[in-house]
Design an enzyme around this catalytic site. Structure first.
Site, PDB file in Angstrom:
ATOM      1  N   CYS A  68     -41.380 -19.230  43.723  1.00  0.00           N
ATOM      2  CA  CYS A  68     -41.870 -18.760  45.026  1.00  0.00           C
ATOM      3  C   CYS A  68     -42.718 -19.819  45.731  1.00  0.00           C
ATOM      4  O   CYS A  68     -42.200 -20.818  46.194  1.00  0.00           O
ATOM      5  CB  CYS A  68     -42.608 -17.436  44.873  1.00  0.00           C
ATOM      6  SG  CYS A  68     -42.732 -16.521  46.427  1.00  0.00           S
TER       7      CYS A  68
ATOM      8  N   HIS B 101     -39.412 -13.557  41.024  1.00  0.00           N
ATOM      9  CA  HIS B 101     -40.576 -13.175  40.219  1.00  0.00           C
ATOM     10  C   HIS B 101     -40.135 -12.130  39.195  1.00  0.00           C
ATOM     11  O   HIS B 101     -38.968 -11.818  39.058  1.00  0.00           O
ATOM     12  CB  HIS B 101     -41.644 -12.520  41.102  1.00  0.00           C
ATOM     13  CG  HIS B 101     -42.344 -13.422  42.054  1.00  0.00           C
ATOM     14  ND1 HIS B 101     -43.292 -14.330  41.663  1.00  0.00           N
ATOM     15  CD2 HIS B 101     -42.273 -13.516  43.411  1.00  0.00           C
ATOM     16  CE1 HIS B 101     -43.786 -14.942  42.730  1.00  0.00           C
ATOM     17  NE2 HIS B 101     -43.182 -14.474  43.798  1.00  0.00           N
TER      18      HIS B 101
END
Length: 259
Positions: A107, A204
């Site tokens: 991310c 994630h």
């Protein structure tokens, strides 16, 4: 993760892999630190000694002797702090990457790999390790994700939450193809990036416990660089793979309602 039926903690041949966990106090969204725990256990089960080195804000990172580096995700404020720290060591990080060092970035960490990323209305200089850049758009790209990737025999499953729209340079290889979810930009159908032994992704969840194939890819690449072999002893991943497949099938069948 399951306990291995024949867990072997005898470190055959003194095999050791050093993991640099960069700024865990700042970059730990959605359980990203669980990726380090996963790597540790999958190494230990194979008799490989994991040497985990945490790099904190007041530390000067060094990539000398590092086999795997990991950068997690964080908010804009934390991401900017980390970017400033790593830019001071940009030459060393680039040398590590170009020498085949294994780097996994999730991310916000993924966005730092490129030439720049957009934070509000400010374009922030990135590490320029990979030919990509990130701007942002509305709405945020949020929800579960499934990715088909050459680095994992199973579909990669996880969770994404980002306003970033990451654009890969001409000829740059994505991590994989989005089967469910949004990925890099919600348009191209691609997710993440692969460059040498660099894996960048928006996934994630954390990434590695849900996707043991990705964890083993990172370990195998680091073993090849350090010891000249990619062969890893098989593990009993019955529970991990069952959980992966349940999520994959539920998402692909439309049984999960996104908020």
């Amino acid at each position: 993760m399951t306990s291995q039926a024949t867990e072997n903690t005898t470190h055959r041949g003194g095999r050791t892999l050093r993991i640099a966990h960069l700024y865990p106090e700042l970059l730990n969204l959605y359980g990203d630190s669980g990726n380090i725990l996963c790597l540790r256990r999958r190494m230990e089960w194979r008799g490989i000694t994991p040497d985990v080195m945490e790099v904190h804000v007041d530390d000067t990172p060094s990539f000398s002797g590092v086999d795997i580096a990991f950068i997690g995700g964080g908010s804009d404020r934390e991401q900017r702090i980390v970017c400033d720290k790593l830019l001071a060591e940009q030459a060393e990080i680039r040398a590590f990457v170009e020498d085949g060092g294994v780097l996994a970035a999730v991310c916000g960490g993924y966005q730092l790999l490129g030439s720049s990323y957009l934070m509000a209305d400010e374009r922030v200089e990135g590490l320029s390790l990979v030919d990509l850049y990130t701007d942002h758009g509305d709405p945020r790209l949020i929800g579960n994700i499934v990715v088909e990737s050459s680095i994992s025999p199973q579909p990669i499953v996880g969770y994404e939450n980002h306003a970033g729209r990451t654009h890969l340079g001409e000829g740059v290889t994505p991590l994989g193809r989005v089967l469910y979810g949004h990925g890099n930009d919600g348009v191209t159908g691609y997710e993440g990036v692969l460059y040498k032994n660099v894996v960048g992704t928006y996934v994630h969840g954390p990434l590695l416990p849900k996707n043991p194939g990705v964890a083993d890819y990172l370990i195998a690449r680091s073993m090849e660089r350090k010891y000249g072999t990619t062969e890893l002893e098989p593990l009993d991943d019955t529970e991990e793979l069952a959980a992966n497949q349940v999520m994959y099938h539920r998402l692909m069948a439309g049984e999960v309602q996104e908020s």
